[in-house]
Scaffold this motif. Structure first.
Motif, PDB file in Angstrom:
ATOM      1  N   LEU A  48       0.816  -1.223   0.000  1.00 38.95           N
ATOM      2  CA  LEU A  48       0.000   0.000   0.000  1.00 38.95           C
ATOM      3  C   LEU A  48       0.847   1.269   0.000  1.00 38.95           C
ATOM      4  N   GLU A  49       2.171   1.092  -0.028  1.00 36.43           N
ATOM      5  CA  GLU A  49       3.115   2.212   0.005  1.00 36.43           C
ATOM      6  C   GLU A  49       2.874   3.100   1.225  1.00 36.43           C
ATOM      7  N   MET A  50       2.711   2.443   2.378  1.00 37.97           N
ATOM      8  CA  MET A  50       2.506   3.139   3.643  1.00 37.97           C
ATOM      9  C   MET A  50       3.671   2.814   4.568  1.00 37.97           C
ATOM     10  N   ASP A  51       4.064   3.785   5.368  1.00 42.86           N
ATOM     11  CA  ASP A  51       5.152   3.572   6.323  1.00 42.86           C
ATOM     12  C   ASP A  51       4.650   3.376   7.745  1.00 42.86           C
ATOM     13  N   ASP A  52       3.619   4.113   8.111  1.00 44.61           N
ATOM     14  CA  ASP A  52       3.139   4.111   9.492  1.00 44.61           C
ATOM     15  C   ASP A  52       1.985   3.123   9.650  1.00 44.61           C
ATOM     16  N   PRO A  53       2.175   2.032  10.404  1.00 41.49           N
ATOM     17  CA  PRO A  53       1.090   1.055  10.561  1.00 41.49           C
ATOM     18  C   PRO A  53      -0.117   1.618  11.309  1.00 41.49           C
ATOM     19  N   LEU A  54       0.059   2.720  12.036  1.00 43.66           N
ATOM     20  CA  LEU A  54      -1.073   3.299  12.768  1.00 43.66           C
ATOM     21  C   LEU A  54      -2.009   4.107  11.865  1.00 43.66           C
ATOM     22  N   ASP A  78     -12.862 -12.792  -0.406  1.00 41.73           N
ATOM     23  CA  ASP A  78     -12.921 -11.392  -0.031  1.00 41.73           C
ATOM     24  C   ASP A  78     -12.715 -11.322   1.481  1.00 41.73           C
ATOM     25  N   THR A  79     -11.914 -10.363   1.919  1.00 40.61           N
ATOM     26  CA  THR A  79     -11.556 -10.274   3.327  1.00 40.61           C
ATOM     27  C   THR A  79     -11.629  -8.831   3.801  1.00 40.61           C
ATOM     28  N   VAL A  80     -12.195  -8.643   4.984  1.00 42.22           N
ATOM     29  CA  VAL A  80     -12.142  -7.351   5.659  1.00 42.22           C
ATOM     30  C   VAL A  80     -11.203  -7.511   6.847  1.00 42.22           C
ATOM     31  N   TRP A  81     -10.233  -6.613   6.905  1.00 42.89           N
ATOM     32  CA  TRP A  81      -9.278  -6.561   8.001  1.00 42.89           C
ATOM     33  C   TRP A  81      -9.612  -5.385   8.894  1.00 42.89           C
ATOM     34  N   ILE A  82      -9.593  -5.615  10.198  1.00 43.71           N
ATOM     35  CA  ILE A  82      -9.761  -4.569  11.198  1.00 43.71           C
ATOM     36  C   ILE A  82      -8.501  -4.591  12.052  1.00 43.71           C
ATOM     37  N   PHE A  83      -7.853  -3.431  12.205  1.00 41.96           N
ATOM     38  CA  PHE A  83      -6.580  -3.368  12.923  1.00 41.96           C
ATOM     39  C   PHE A  83      -6.740  -2.643  14.261  1.00 41.96           C
ATOM     40  N   ARG A  84      -6.526  -3.396  15.319  1.00 41.65           N
ATOM     41  CA  ARG A  84      -6.787  -2.934  16.682  1.00 41.65           C
ATOM     42  C   ARG A  84      -5.943  -1.722  17.098  1.00 41.65           C
ATOM     43  N   GLU A  85      -4.633  -1.809  16.969  1.00 41.54           N
ATOM     44  CA  GLU A  85      -3.757  -0.723  17.456  1.00 41.54           C
ATOM     45  C   GLU A  85      -4.022   0.608  16.746  1.00 41.54           C
ATOM     46  N   PRO A  86      -4.182   0.636  15.420  1.00 39.64           N
ATOM     47  CA  PRO A  86      -4.497   1.915  14.777  1.00 39.64           C
ATOM     48  C   PRO A  86      -5.852   2.482  15.215  1.00 39.64           C
ATOM     49  N   ILE A  87      -6.836   1.611  15.427  1.00 40.19           N
ATOM     50  CA  ILE A  87      -8.142   2.088  15.896  1.00 40.19           C
ATOM     51  C   ILE A  87      -8.004   2.648  17.306  1.00 40.19           C
ATOM     52  N   LEU A  88      -7.267   1.960  18.165  1.00 44.35           N
ATOM     53  CA  LEU A  88      -7.049   2.468  19.515  1.00 44.35           C
ATOM     54  C   LEU A  88      -6.322   3.809  19.492  1.00 44.35           C
ATOM     55  N   ALA A  89      -5.333   3.948  18.614  1.00 45.95           N
ATOM     56  CA  ALA A  89      -4.600   5.216  18.507  1.00 45.95           C
ATOM     57  C   ALA A  89      -5.534   6.346  18.080  1.00 45.95           C
ATOM     58  N   GLU A  90      -6.405   6.076  17.089  1.00 42.08           N
ATOM     59  CA  GLU A  90      -7.355   7.107  16.642  1.00 42.08           C
ATOM     60  C   GLU A  90      -8.350   7.442  17.748  1.00 42.08           C
ATOM     61  N   TRP A  91      -8.829   6.423  18.443  1.00 46.56           N
ATOM     62  CA  TRP A  91      -9.783   6.617  19.544  1.00 46.56           C
ATOM     63  C   TRP A  91      -9.187   7.507  20.626  1.00 46.56           C
ATOM     64  N   ARG A  92      -7.954   7.220  21.003  1.00 50.89           N
ATOM     65  CA  ARG A  92      -7.285   8.022  22.037  1.00 50.89           C
ATOM     66  C   ARG A  92      -7.054   9.443  21.550  1.00 50.89           C
ATOM     67  N   GLU A  93      -6.669   9.592  20.281  1.00 57.61           N
ATOM     68  CA  GLU A  93      -6.408  10.915  19.716  1.00 57.61           C
ATOM     69  C   GLU A  93      -7.690  11.752  19.663  1.00 57.61           C
ATOM     70  N   ARG A  94      -8.783  11.136  19.245  1.00 60.36           N
ATOM     71  CA  ARG A  94     -10.060  11.859  19.151  1.00 60.36           C
ATOM     72  C   ARG A  94     -10.586  12.227  20.536  1.00 60.36           C
ATOM     73  N   GLY A  95     -10.615  11.243  21.403  1.00 59.32           N
ATOM     74  CA  GLY A  95     -11.053  11.485  22.767  1.00 59.32           C
ATOM     75  C   GLY A  95     -12.527  11.822  22.934  1.00 59.32           C
ATOM     76  N   ASN A  96     -13.287  11.840  21.852  1.00 59.35           N
ATOM     77  CA  ASN A  96     -14.691  12.245  21.939  1.00 59.35           C
ATOM     78  C   ASN A  96     -15.659  11.238  21.325  1.00 59.35           C
TER      79      ASN A  96
END
Length: 130
Positions: A48-54, A78-96
């Motif tokens: 995906l040419e991404m560097d940051d896994p979060l 067909d597969t859907v992937w859900i990534f726990r650590e990036p979701i947790l990081a976004e959740w903490r960042e949003r805080g709302n």
């Protein structure tokens, strides 16, 4: 009391979200393989040419239903992937936002890729988009 932040919780919320989809979509959604992982692996990020896994909270890997043909059957599921650590990081960042709401939002967004939904169609099942 410490909140349950386990992979199991993420999977339970994802399955509950899928079960709450409108009738015409529920059965086809259940045919998509659901995978819950802590982080995307390095090979996936490189593809995906991404560097940051979060930065990757979820991913749909497959051919959208609106683009499938009879020649597309027999390949990888067909597969859907859900990534726990990036979701947790976004959740903490949003805080709302509630964690379960954010998980559900990511699940809906990824299944939307499978169904080929427009933003209006997503908004019908995910108030996040309204």
């Amino acid at each position: 009391m410490e909140q349950d932040l386990s992979l199991d919780r993420f999977e339970r919320v994802a399955l509950k979200t899928i079960a709450a989809l409108p009738d015409p979509f529920r059965a086809p959604a259940r045919e998509v393989l659901l995978r819950v992982a802590n982080l995307p692996d390095r090979d996936l990020l490189a593809d995906l040419e991404m560097d940051d896994p979060l930065e990757l909270t979820g991913l749909y890997d497959g051919i959208p239903m609106t683009e499938k043909s009879v020649f597309d059957f027999g390949g990888p599921p067909d597969t859907v992937w859900i990534f726990r650590e990036p979701i947790l990081a976004e959740w903490r960042e949003r805080g709302n936002v509630r964690l379960d709401d954010l998980i559900a939002h990511v699940v809906i967004h990824e299944y939307a890729h499978h169904f080929g939904w427009t933003d209006a169609e997503i908004a019908a099942v995910d108030p996040w988009w309204e």
